[in-house]
Design a protein around this motif. Structure first.
Motif, PDB file in Angstrom:
ATOM      1  N   LYS A   1       0.838  -1.195   0.000  1.00 28.75           N
ATOM      2  CA  LYS A   1       0.000   0.000   0.000  1.00 28.75           C
ATOM      3  C   LYS A   1       0.875   1.248   0.000  1.00 28.75           C
ATOM      4  O   LYS A   1       1.598   1.504   0.955  1.00 28.75           O
ATOM      5  CB  LYS A   1      -0.899   0.008   1.229  1.00 28.75           C
ATOM      6  N   GLU A   2       0.854   2.008  -1.085  1.00 25.07           N
ATOM      7  CA  GLU A   2       1.513   3.308  -1.140  1.00 25.07           C
ATOM      8  C   GLU A   2       0.592   4.214  -1.934  1.00 25.07           C
ATOM      9  O   GLU A   2      -0.234   3.752  -2.703  1.00 25.07           O
ATOM     10  CB  GLU A   2       2.870   3.204  -1.851  1.00 25.07           C
ATOM     11  N   THR A   3       0.799   5.526  -1.767  1.00 22.76           N
ATOM     12  CA  THR A   3      -0.117   6.444  -2.436  1.00 22.76           C
ATOM     13  C   THR A   3       0.123   6.501  -3.938  1.00 22.76           C
ATOM     14  O   THR A   3      -0.691   7.048  -4.673  1.00 22.76           O
ATOM     15  CB  THR A   3       0.045   7.859  -1.867  1.00 22.76           C
ATOM     16  N   ASN A   4       1.245   5.991  -4.408  1.00 22.43           N
ATOM     17  CA  ASN A   4       1.510   6.050  -5.847  1.00 22.43           C
ATOM     18  C   ASN A   4       1.656   4.672  -6.488  1.00 22.43           C
ATOM     19  O   ASN A   4       2.193   4.548  -7.576  1.00 22.43           O
ATOM     20  CB  ASN A   4       2.750   6.898  -6.129  1.00 22.43           C
ATOM     21  N   ILE A   5       1.209   3.637  -5.791  1.00 24.30           N
ATOM     22  CA  ILE A   5       1.287   2.284  -6.353  1.00 24.30           C
ATOM     23  C   ILE A   5      -0.110   1.700  -6.527  1.00 24.30           C
ATOM     24  O   ILE A   5      -0.940   1.800  -5.637  1.00 24.30           O
ATOM     25  CB  ILE A   5       2.083   1.332  -5.433  1.00 24.30           C
ATOM     26  N   ARG A   6      -0.339   1.130  -7.698  1.00 24.67           N
ATOM     27  CA  ARG A   6      -1.521   0.293  -7.846  1.00 24.67           C
ATOM     28  C   ARG A   6      -1.042  -1.153  -7.767  1.00 24.67           C
ATOM     29  O   ARG A   6      -0.320  -1.623  -8.635  1.00 24.67           O
ATOM     30  CB  ARG A   6      -2.215   0.537  -9.182  1.00 24.67           C
ATOM     31  N   SER A   7      -1.411  -1.820  -6.695  1.00 30.54           N
ATOM     32  CA  SER A   7      -0.995  -3.212  -6.525  1.00 30.54           C
ATOM     33  C   SER A   7      -2.090  -4.135  -7.019  1.00 30.54           C
ATOM     34  O   SER A   7      -3.236  -3.993  -6.622  1.00 30.54           O
ATOM     35  CB  SER A   7      -0.725  -3.519  -5.052  1.00 30.54           C
ATOM     36  N   LEU A   8      -1.720  -5.048  -7.899  1.00 30.89           N
ATOM     37  CA  LEU A   8      -2.691  -6.019  -8.383  1.00 30.89           C
ATOM     38  C   LEU A   8      -2.505  -7.303  -7.598  1.00 30.89           C
ATOM     39  O   LEU A   8      -1.483  -7.963  -7.706  1.00 30.89           O
ATOM     40  CB  LEU A   8      -2.480  -6.284  -9.872  1.00 30.89           C
ATOM     41  N   SER A   9      -3.482  -7.600  -6.759  1.00 31.52           N
ATOM     42  CA  SER A   9      -3.372  -8.791  -5.927  1.00 31.52           C
ATOM     43  C   SER A   9      -4.323  -9.841  -6.467  1.00 31.52           C
ATOM     44  O   SER A   9      -5.529  -9.749  -6.285  1.00 31.52           O
ATOM     45  CB  SER A   9      -3.700  -8.409  -4.487  1.00 31.52           C
ATOM     46  N   PHE A  10      -3.757 -10.815  -7.171  1.00 32.42           N
ATOM     47  CA  PHE A  10      -4.592 -11.850  -7.777  1.00 32.42           C
ATOM     48  C   PHE A  10      -5.015 -12.860  -6.726  1.00 32.42           C
ATOM     49  O   PHE A  10      -4.222 -13.260  -5.888  1.00 32.42           O
ATOM     50  CB  PHE A  10      -3.842 -12.529  -8.917  1.00 32.42           C
ATOM     51  N   GLN A  11      -6.269 -13.270  -6.803  1.00 35.56           N
ATOM     52  CA  GLN A  11      -6.797 -14.211  -5.817  1.00 35.56           C
ATOM     53  C   GLN A  11      -6.564 -15.627  -6.323  1.00 35.56           C
ATOM     54  O   GLN A  11      -7.498 -16.314  -6.759  1.00 35.56           O
ATOM     55  CB  GLN A  11      -8.278 -13.938  -5.578  1.00 35.56           C
ATOM     56  N   GLU A  12      -5.291 -16.045  -6.249  1.00 37.64           N
ATOM     57  CA  GLU A  12      -4.923 -17.358  -6.794  1.00 37.64           C
ATOM     58  C   GLU A  12      -5.704 -18.480  -6.130  1.00 37.64           C
ATOM     59  O   GLU A  12      -6.038 -19.476  -6.773  1.00 37.64           O
ATOM     60  CB  GLU A  12      -3.429 -17.628  -6.612  1.00 37.64           C
ATOM     61  N   HIS A  13      -6.000 -18.311  -4.840  1.00 33.77           N
ATOM     62  CA  HIS A  13      -6.676 -19.395  -4.136  1.00 33.77           C
ATOM     63  C   HIS A  13      -8.068 -19.635  -4.701  1.00 33.77           C
ATOM     64  O   HIS A  13      -8.526 -20.774  -4.798  1.00 33.77           O
ATOM     65  CB  HIS A  13      -6.737 -19.119  -2.640  1.00 33.77           C
ATOM     66  N   GLU A  14      -8.746 -18.582  -5.113  1.00 33.66           N
ATOM     67  CA  GLU A  14     -10.083 -18.757  -5.697  1.00 33.66           C
ATOM     68  C   GLU A  14     -10.006 -19.553  -6.989  1.00 33.66           C
ATOM     69  O   GLU A  14     -10.746 -20.516  -7.193  1.00 33.66           O
ATOM     70  CB  GLU A  14     -10.728 -17.399  -5.975  1.00 33.66           C
ATOM     71  N   GLY A  15      -9.093 -19.125  -7.864  1.00 36.22           N
ATOM     72  CA  GLY A  15      -8.926 -19.824  -9.136  1.00 36.22           C
ATOM     73  C   GLY A  15      -8.531 -21.263  -8.911  1.00 36.22           C
ATOM     74  O   GLY A  15      -9.074 -22.183  -9.535  1.00 36.22           O
ATOM     75  N   SER A  16      -7.588 -21.479  -7.988  1.00 33.86           N
ATOM     76  CA  SER A  16      -7.102 -22.836  -7.745  1.00 33.86           C
ATOM     77  C   SER A  16      -8.191 -23.718  -7.156  1.00 33.86           C
ATOM     78  O   SER A  16      -8.231 -24.919  -7.410  1.00 33.86           O
ATOM     79  CB  SER A  16      -5.907 -22.814  -6.799  1.00 33.86           C
ATOM     80  N   PHE A  17      -9.067 -23.128  -6.357  1.00 38.64           N
ATOM     81  CA  PHE A  17     -10.177 -23.893  -5.791  1.00 38.64           C
ATOM     82  C   PHE A  17     -11.023 -24.486  -6.912  1.00 38.64           C
ATOM     83  O   PHE A  17     -11.338 -25.676  -6.918  1.00 38.64           O
ATOM     84  CB  PHE A  17     -11.031 -22.978  -4.903  1.00 38.64           C
ATOM     85  N   LEU A  18     -11.347 -23.642  -7.883  1.00 38.15           N
ATOM     86  CA  LEU A  18     -12.158 -24.103  -9.008  1.00 38.15           C
ATOM     87  C   LEU A  18     -11.404 -25.168  -9.793  1.00 38.15           C
ATOM     88  O   LEU A  18     -11.980 -26.181 -10.207  1.00 38.15           O
ATOM     89  CB  LEU A  18     -12.523 -22.926  -9.917  1.00 38.15           C
ATOM     90  N   ILE A  19     -10.107 -24.928  -9.988  1.00 39.20           N
ATOM     91  CA  ILE A  19      -9.289 -25.904 -10.722  1.00 39.20           C
ATOM     92  C   ILE A  19      -9.281 -27.240  -9.981  1.00 39.20           C
ATOM     93  O   ILE A  19      -9.406 -28.311 -10.592  1.00 39.20           O
ATOM     94  CB  ILE A  19      -7.853 -25.365 -10.895  1.00 39.20           C
ATOM     95  N   GLY A  20      -9.153 -27.181  -8.656  1.00 37.63           N
ATOM     96  CA  GLY A  20      -9.171 -28.409  -7.860  1.00 37.63           C
ATOM     97  C   GLY A  20     -10.491 -29.140  -8.040  1.00 37.63           C
ATOM     98  O   GLY A  20     -10.524 -30.367  -8.202  1.00 37.63           O
TER      99      GLY A  20
ATOM    100  N   SER B   1      -8.413 -27.793  -1.363  1.00 33.91           N
ATOM    101  CA  SER B   1      -9.745 -27.667  -0.787  1.00 33.91           C
ATOM    102  C   SER B   1     -10.819 -27.732  -1.865  1.00 33.91           C
ATOM    103  O   SER B   1     -11.928 -28.204  -1.591  1.00 33.91           O
ATOM    104  CB  SER B   1      -9.870 -26.385   0.050  1.00 33.91           C
ATOM    105  N   GLY B   2     -10.481 -27.296  -3.085  1.00 34.69           N
ATOM    106  CA  GLY B   2     -11.440 -27.414  -4.189  1.00 34.69           C
ATOM    107  C   GLY B   2     -11.721 -28.863  -4.519  1.00 34.69           C
ATOM    108  O   GLY B   2     -12.872 -29.265  -4.716  1.00 34.69           O
ATOM    109  N   ALA B   3     -10.659 -29.664  -4.568  1.00 36.94           N
ATOM    110  CA  ALA B   3     -10.826 -31.077  -4.893  1.00 36.94           C
ATOM    111  C   ALA B   3     -11.625 -31.776  -3.799  1.00 36.94           C
ATOM    112  O   ALA B   3     -12.518 -32.573  -4.074  1.00 36.94           O
ATOM    113  CB  ALA B   3      -9.458 -31.734  -5.058  1.00 36.94           C
ATOM    114  N   LYS B   4     -11.326 -31.455  -2.539  1.00 38.83           N
ATOM    115  CA  LYS B   4     -12.021 -32.106  -1.422  1.00 38.83           C
ATOM    116  C   LYS B   4     -13.483 -31.676  -1.346  1.00 38.83           C
ATOM    117  O   LYS B   4     -14.326 -32.390  -0.819  1.00 38.83           O
ATOM    118  CB  LYS B   4     -11.312 -31.774  -0.104  1.00 38.83           C
ATOM    119  N   TYR B   5     -13.779 -30.491  -1.880  1.00 39.19           N
ATOM    120  CA  TYR B   5     -15.154 -30.008  -1.915  1.00 39.19           C
ATOM    121  C   TYR B   5     -16.013 -30.943  -2.760  1.00 39.19           C
ATOM    122  O   TYR B   5     -17.165 -31.217  -2.431  1.00 39.19           O
ATOM    123  CB  TYR B   5     -15.176 -28.592  -2.469  1.00 39.19           C
TER     124      TYR B   5
END
Lengths: 348, 342
Positions: free
Chosen positions: A127-146, A178-182
């Motif tokens: 978090k900085e006033t001049n940075i746009r940080s792109l935080s990808f939600q890998e866990h969500e995608g991986s859940f679906l993949i699982g 956790s996606g696979a176990k779901y």
């Protein structure tokens, strides 16, 4: 005569001054829309993460009025990264896009030193006033993949091969598990990593060995998140399928970051896409249209930041029923009906 | 003549290297200007050049030190890894050492660790007859293995995903000079130069240095003169290793402030080139190390400021310079040819 000289002098001086002013104004206008992209070690042709970033950059370059001086640089070794970021931050570039968690810490420091410079950081949540940080939600995608892997697995055994053993990759693994176990709580998941040092991103030989032993232990689907090492897993799956032609025992692999379905059509079950390209494209778009915002931006399913790749190459692998199931899970993740565990929060 | 040759070789190497860039579709003059401005354009640029030079001077000294007794030290890379790791470990664990002594303490740790690593190769050579080229190369891999074990399992910094150790305690930090505008140049700069001068004094003005050179010039003559070959070789490799280990002082205490896995862009191997260009002379190594530092710095700016040339050009330039300086036959022909004409 003296007067003439004086007038001449003034004339010349004002002429040069205005020339200088015009030139500097011009260059000022140019500076504003110069975009600099800093790629991580994989480089623009890694068929994965960096390539996706580079594609987004190219697309933005062709669609918007960006100066041709815009460029990309590739970090070849870690010691270069602070130097590149520091040199480019000197006001030369309007917007600096840095790809990869390797660059994140340094950009965080430089952002404080150059408060007027604007940055886009891929794969970080600084978090900085001049940075746009792109935080990808890998866990969500991986859940679906699982979940997809569990739906498609015939042996009820699947595998995960990560590159370097770091929290980012463990986040993939936890989501996948956790996606696979779901779908199938009894499913067997083998989780392994190529290594613990940066060399693990570039060791396809070892990745291939790991994959072969997994396939030989009856795992039929492997999800691989290992940068350039992934190539080894793709090789392993083609080797396995060459040896036996039976459709029931066919092995599959799941790609990551970019859409890798095209690499071995019909054998790459799907890919967990991180849409780095479109997020970089929209960052450049915002920047050009003067709507650039900073802060941490989460890129999950809801924001079209991650997704599973479904295209002509893997269409025949999924029945309509499968698609319905998958879309249902995706909707449930978006509506938070399914709570996906995040290694960043759980692991520590 | 001794000075002319390396300088001429540098010019020839640069010329040929720039010619290569012409075929890559760049204007060689432009590339040369980038090199010049990126090395010395601003105080920051100059500072970065010095930052790259410091380790190269030390590894160059290490290689040339071993060479004086006829040993070829390819293991500077492993020795500097051990040195840097030791400095970082000391900085992270012994936090209570007072501020003034702390950097010296870390420096001694670095030199000892590098020295032991070099000494192992020296021992194997002297007592077991294992060729030092083989053992030093293999010790490089072992050092890399130990470094990644310590970094990932023992001293991992939990606040970052990068594989690096816990930051060193503030007592250990060497302040960087404000003059260089945030380039990490600290008093470690003087260390390299002072060490180079000390090495010269050691080699040419002390009995031990004399023994080392005697063993290097003629082993059997030296042993006839009651110089213990094995003792000299072990000692010499120990010193060579500790010189490489000192790289850890600048890189850890002022630059990274922790040990980063794979931090060295091959300083140990470039050190071989540095030593060869200087023909093993410790004082000349200061200048050749500086030249190679400027090449390294200039090369990473090529990545930024040109479209077709990448930082790999510095490797091409190094290779060409070394080829030019080591082309003995060519030089003798040129020099003797002139003599005939005169």
């Amino acid at each position: 005569m003296q007067l003439f000289n004086f007038v001449k002098n003034i004339f010349l001086k004002s002429f040069f001054f205005s020339l200088f002013a015009i030139i500097s104004l011009n260059s000022y206008a140019e500076i504003n829309n110069k975009i600099c992209l800093i790629l991580d070690k994989g480089g623009k042709d890694d068929k994965s993460f960096n390539q996706s970033a580079y594609e987004g950059f190219l697309k933005a370059q062709s669609d918007f009025k960006i100066t041709k001086d815009s460029k990309y640089v590739t970090v070849k070794e870690d010691s270069q990264s602070p130097h590149f970021i520091r040199t480019l931050s000197n006001g030369d570039c309007g917007l600096i896009i840095a790809v990869g968690f390797n660059n994140a810490d340094i950009v965080g420091k430089m952002a404080q030193k150059f408060p007027k410079q604007r940055y886009v950081l891929v794969d970080s949540s600084i978090k900085e006033t001049n940075i746009r940080s792109l935080s990808f939600q890998e866990h969500e995608g991986s859940f679906l993949i699982g979940a997809i892997a569990a739906i498609k697995s015939k042996t009820a055994k699947i595998g995960f091969i990560g590159g370097m053993e770091i929290p980012l990759i463990k986040r993939f693994a936890l989501g996948f598990e956790s996606g696979a176990k779901y779908i199938n709580p009894k499913i067997k998941i083998t989780e392994t990593y190529v290594g613990v040092s940066p060399a693990a991103w570039n060791n396809p030989t070892k990745a291939k060995e790991l994959a072969l032993s997994m396939y030989n232990q009856e795992s039929d689907i492997i999800f691989v998140a290992a940068g350039a090492s992934s190539q080894g897993v793709f090789d392993a799956v083609s080797d396995m399928n060459k040896k036996n032609n039976k459709a029931e025992t066919k092995k599959f692999v799941i790609g990551v970051d970019s859409n890798q379905n095209y690499l071995i059509p019909g054998t790459v079950l799907t890919s967990m896409e991180k849409k780095v390209n479109s997020k970089i494209y929209s960052a450049v778009k915002d920047f050009i249209e003067n709507k650039f915002t900073t802060g941490v931006i989460t890129c999950g399913f809801a924001d079209d930041g991650v997704d599973w790749a479904y295209d002509t190459y893997n269409k025949q692998l999924f029945s309509n029923e499968d698609i319905k199931k998958i879309n249902k899970i995706k909707q449930d993740i978006i509506s938070k009906k399914i709570n996906v565990p995040d290694y960043y929060k759980v692991g520590k | 003549m001794n000075i002319i040759r390396p300088i001429a070789a540098t010019i020839i190497g640069l010329f040929l290297g720039l010619l290569v860039t012409f075929f890559a579709g760049e204007n060689p003059l432009n590339v040369f200007l980038i090199f010049a401005t990126s090395g010395f354009g601003s105080t920051y640029d100059f500072g970065m050049t010095l930052t790259y030079s410091m380790p190269l001077i030390l590894t160059g000294l290490s290689v040339s030190m071993a060479f004086k007794s006829g040993l070829f030290n390819i293991g500077a890379e492993g020795q500097l890894t051990m040195g840097a790791l030791a400095a970082a470990t000391a900085g992270a664990l012994f936090t209570s050492v007072p501020a003034f002594i702390a950097p010296i303490f870390a420096g001694i740790c670095a030199a000892l660790a590098g020295g032991i690593w070099g000494g192992i190769a020296g021992y194997l050579k002297a007592k077991r007859g294992a060729h030092e080229v083989i053992t030093t190369i293999m010790l490089n891999f072992i050092a890399a293995g130990i470094a990644s074990y310590v970094t990932v399992y023992l001293l991992k910094d939990p606040n970052t995903q990068n594989p690096q150790t816990i930051p060193i305690s503030p007592n250990y930090k060497l302040e960087t000079f404000a003059f260089f505008d945030s380039a990490p140049v600290s008093s470690a700069l003087f260390l390299s130069v002072i060490v180079a001068i000390l090495v010269w004094i050691f080699l040419y003005r002390t009995p031990l240095g004399y023994e080392i050179r005697a063993v290097g010039s003629n082993e059997s003559a030296a042993s006839t003169a009651c110089i213990s070959i094995s003792k000299t070789q072990i000692l010499n490799m120990f010193i060579a290793g500790s010189l490489a280990g000192l790289v850890g002082v600048g890189e850890v205490l002022s630059r990274a402030e922790c040990f980063k896995l794979d931090f060295s862009p091959g300083y140990g191997f470039t050190g071989i080139a540095v030593a060869f260009l200087a023909r093993g002379n410790p004082i000349a190594i200061i200048f050749s190390g500086f030249l190679f530092g400027a090449l390294q710095k200039g090369a990473s700016d090529l990545e930024i400021f040109t479209h077709n040339v990448t930082s790999d050009l510095s490797l091409v330039l190094q290779a060409l310079i070394i080829l030019a300086v080591s082309a003995d036959g060519l030089w003798e022909k040129i020099l003797s040819g002139k003599k005939v004409k005169l």
